[in-house]
Every structure is written in C-alpha cells, then in structure tokens.
Write an enzyme that holds these catalytic residues in place. Structure first.
Site, PDB file in Angstrom:
ATOM      1  N   PHE A  83     -41.449  24.025 -25.118  1.00 44.08           N
ATOM      2  CA  PHE A  83     -40.553  24.258 -26.259  1.00 44.08           C
ATOM      3  C   PHE A  83     -41.408  24.265 -27.514  1.00 44.08           C
ATOM      4  O   PHE A  83     -42.116  23.295 -27.799  1.00 44.08           O
ATOM      5  CB  PHE A  83     -39.478  23.169 -26.369  1.00 44.08           C
ATOM      6  CG  PHE A  83     -38.513  23.457 -27.486  1.00 44.08           C
ATOM      7  CD1 PHE A  83     -37.404  24.258 -27.270  1.00 44.08           C
ATOM      8  CD2 PHE A  83     -38.741  22.978 -28.765  1.00 44.08           C
ATOM      9  CE1 PHE A  83     -36.521  24.566 -28.305  1.00 44.08           C
ATOM     10  CE2 PHE A  83     -37.872  23.283 -29.812  1.00 44.08           C
ATOM     11  CZ  PHE A  83     -36.759  24.072 -29.575  1.00 44.08           C
ATOM     12  N   LYS A 103     -41.932  16.764 -37.239  1.00 44.07           N
ATOM     13  CA  LYS A 103     -41.112  15.614 -36.818  1.00 44.07           C
ATOM     14  C   LYS A 103     -41.499  14.297 -37.506  1.00 44.07           C
ATOM     15  O   LYS A 103     -41.117  14.059 -38.637  1.00 44.07           O
ATOM     16  CB  LYS A 103     -41.126  15.491 -35.300  1.00 44.07           C
ATOM     17  CG  LYS A 103     -40.286  16.600 -34.630  1.00 44.07           C
ATOM     18  CD  LYS A 103     -40.077  16.306 -33.172  1.00 44.07           C
ATOM     19  CE  LYS A 103     -39.257  17.363 -32.455  1.00 44.07           C
ATOM     20  NZ  LYS A 103     -37.815  17.216 -32.618  1.00 44.07           N
ATOM     21  N   ASP A 162     -49.588  21.873 -29.421  1.00 46.48           N
ATOM     22  CA  ASP A 162     -48.366  21.617 -30.179  1.00 46.48           C
ATOM     23  C   ASP A 162     -48.065  20.122 -30.084  1.00 46.48           C
ATOM     24  O   ASP A 162     -47.602  19.633 -29.056  1.00 46.48           O
ATOM     25  CB  ASP A 162     -47.215  22.454 -29.612  1.00 46.48           C
ATOM     26  CG  ASP A 162     -45.909  22.222 -30.367  1.00 46.48           C
ATOM     27  OD1 ASP A 162     -45.786  21.177 -31.037  1.00 46.48           O
ATOM     28  OD2 ASP A 162     -45.007  23.074 -30.261  1.00 46.48           O
TER      29      ASP A 162
END
Ligand SMILES: Cc1ncc(COP(=O)(O)O)c(C=O)c1O
Length: 389
Positions: free
Chosen positions: A132, A246, A217
């Site tokens: 993702f 995040k 990532d």
C-alpha cells in the site's frame, strides 16, 4: 448532540468514501480519546500510526502555537528555519547525506519519489504484492489492491509485481530497465507482514547490480514506530529514497521524501512543487515529535510495550501468530474474525484495526505504558475467549 446525531449529519454532508464512521470523537488526551456520548477509549491505533506522542501532547502544542504566533505560512519562494532544521534532522536520523522534499501526506511523499525515479531515464518500477503506497494516481499505480485500482485505470504504467519477501522473484524481475524497487520494510496495511531478515539486504544488492534505485516506503514504519527511527535501520542497508509521513508530525499533516546520496539531486528546479509542503508550523511540529521521542526514550518504550503486546497475546488459542516490531503489532487470528474482534473491542473501550479479515493491527502512541497495554491485553483476551467460532 449525541454520536448518533453527529453521525447522521456526517452522512448528509461528508463524502462517503470511508463508510459510516465508527464513532464521532470529541477529545483526546495522552493515549485516550472520548466520543460525543462521553465514552472513553484507549487508542491502540493512534490515527493509524500517526499520533506518536498521543493526543494533546504539550511539546506539539507548544511548538505549533509558538511557530504559528511567529511565522505561520510562507510560500516555497522562501525558506524557514524549522524547515531547514527538520531536513537536517531527518538526514541525521537516517544517518546519511541527502536532500529532503516536504509534503503534506504519505501519498504525496511517494508521488515525489515516483517523479524522482523518472529522472533516472528509466520508467519501470518493481513493487511487492500486498503493498500500500497511497491513493493518488501515481501512488495508486504502485498499490497492489485490485479493488482500489480497478475503478481508476489507466494508471501510470510500467509496474512489475513480485511476491513480498521472495528474494528469487525480486532477482528475476530486476534488470537494467528498472528505475526503482519499491518496498515497505514491514507491510502495514496488509496486516503487519514482516519479510525475511535478509530481504532488504538482498534488495539492495540486486538494485546495486542493475543500477536501480532502492526506494523504501516508511510512511507507516518510520519515525520510531518499530522501536528504531526507521524500520530499515536494523538491516544496515542504505536506500536511495525513503518516504515518511504519518508519525512525523504526530497529528499535524506532514510527509517527506528523503533522497540519499546522488538521488538527492534527481529532482531539479521546476521538476516538482507544493504550496504547503515544508510549512513552518508542520515542520516545527515534526521537530517537536523527533525531540520528544529522543528525550523521553520512546524508541525503547516502543520496543518494550510492543513486545509486551505480542507476549501477552501469542499463546491465546485463537492467535495463530503475532507479528511486527515495536509498536506496529499484528495479531494473526486462526479464523477470519478480525472485524468481530474490532467491534467488540470498540464496545469495550479499545480502538484497534481489522487490517484484513484475519489480522488485527495495533499502532498505538509510542507513549503507551506497559500498564495501559496490560489492561488492553486483558480486554482483548476476554474478547477472544468469548468468540463463538
Ligand atoms: C506504507 C504507506 N505508504 C503510504 C501511505 C499513504 O499515506 P497517506 O494516507 O498519508 O497519503 C500509507 C497510509 O496508510 C502507508 O501505510
């Protein structure tokens, strides 16, 4: 106004991309949040791995209010002190020289990295199944879930998929046409899937052999989540691109594409831009997050509390496995009942996530104490005990 009243207003006014909200929340403090009916929840999801310092942390409050009172926003025609300091700080915690491009989210950090890979003169990206990387068109092209991608085809192309954690498959997929290999050090959205210990090292060797970039990532795993500043640190590899977001702002929207070594000069003047990226308030918040993690020993705390969760749940008969590192915790169930566990936990005052039908994910604030985790383990075990299978 009750949760029910607010929920019907939400359903009339907010675009229905997320389904019905589980609750309408009104307040947060430390590791707890409260809903509009006054019910308290222990937040074991932390805004999906975002609220590294919990809710209402004084260090973020002070940094944001001081910065906003001093200099709130400027354009990228100008630079600000917190922006420069944060870029230096990120490079110092990655441990290598490079250049940073600031964004407002994870998907934008990945867009920046994606564009940087195109500047190599190659176009092919090798990505892992189960990945993702975000919902904008570029990041979506690199996200494996068919149901997310299919309604938006055609997406940017030249993407090759390989099974996650399979070194031989990666080796076979990479050649001189590959601009970059993109990997999550631990797959978060897939339900906290950890690859074999030598996988990132092998990915580095393979990309080196073919002159391809290694792009990691760390949007979900970075900034202390796994008990290290970056989840890849343990592997000893030096990637070319690292994307973060995040936890970086602890709840203030900010992301970054960190390009190491020569990759730092792939994007040149005019190649990319953003109005808000590197905003003084957001970068000041991120500096406060990094300072606090360091000052309060939260990397060690993440390791300790994360291991406590795994140790406290692993022997339950409905738990097939516990995964992850630090406070990115996966609980693999023996049956596809993660949604039932999530619902029962919410009613019992615990926010958790059913990442997949049989995997529960926890990504709580890094300030979570062992005592709070112990209460949560007791509640989760009694929920699992009560499940009728
Ligand atoms: C590994 C990873 N990359 C990218 C993203 C996208 O980040 P954002 O939702 O901030 O765009 C996420 C979000 O869950 C993620 O987990």
């Amino acid at each position: 106004m009750t949760v029910t009243d607010w929920t019907s207003r939400y359903q009339r006014a907010v675009m229905n991309t997320f389904g019905t909200p589980q609750r309408v929340l009104v307040r947060g403090e430390g590791a707890y949040v409260w809903d509009a009916d006054g019910k308290r929840y222990l937040d074991l999801l932390g805004g999906i791995a975002v609220n590294a310092l919990g809710h209402g942390h004084p260090a973020i409050l002070a940094a944001v209010s001081t910065q906003l009172a001093t200099l709130g926003h400027i354009s990228n025609f100008f630079a600000s002190e917190p922006q420069i300091e944060l870029a230096e700080r990120l490079l110092s915690i990655v441990g290598h020289d490079g250049r940073v491009f600031f964004t407002n989210s994870g998907t934008e950090a990945n867009e920046a990295a994606f564009k940087a890979t195109r500047r190599t003169g190659r176009t092919r990206i090798v990505v892992a199944e189960g990945s993702f990387h975000g919902r904008t068109m570029g990041s979506l092209a690199l996200t494996s879930k068919e149901s997310y991608r299919a309604p938006f085809e055609p997406l940017p192309g030249d993407v090759t998929w390989v099974p996650y954690g399979d070194t031989a498959a990666l080796d076979a997929a990479v050649d001189e046409s590959v601009a970059a290999v993109l990997l999550e050090p631990i797959q978060g959205e897939a339900g906290v899937v950890v690859p074999p210990a030598d996988y990132l090292r092998a990915a580095r060797d393979i990309t080196n052999r073919h002159g391809s970039l290694l792009w990691l990532d760390e949007v979900q795993t970075g900034i202390g989540r796994t008990g290290a500043w970056f989840a890849h640190a343990k592997s000893g590899v030096v990637p070319d691109l690292v994307t973060v977001a995040k936890g970086l702002g602890g709840g203030i929207p900010i992301g970054a594409c960190i390009a190491l070594g020569d990759a730092g000069t792939l994007l040149q003047p005019g190649n990319h831009g953003t109005t808000f990226g590197g905003n003084p308030v957001a970068t000041a918040a991120a500096l406060a997050v990094i300072d606090t993690i360091e000052r309060d020993g939260l990397l060690d705390n993440a390791l300790k509390v994360g291991d406590f969760f795994r140790g406290g749940l692993a022997d339950h008969p409905l738990v097939a496995d516990t995964t992850g590192r630090g406070l990115l915790v996966g609980i693999v169930l023996t049956a596809p009942v993660a949604a039932d566990v999530q619902k029962a936990a919410l009613d019992a005052g615990l926010i958790i996530n059913n990442a997949t039908p049989d995997r529960v994910r926890l990504a709580p604030p890094l300030i979570l104490t062992v005592e709070q985790a112990a209460d949560a383990v007791t509640t989760l075990r009694s929920i699992l005990d009560g499940l009728k299978l």
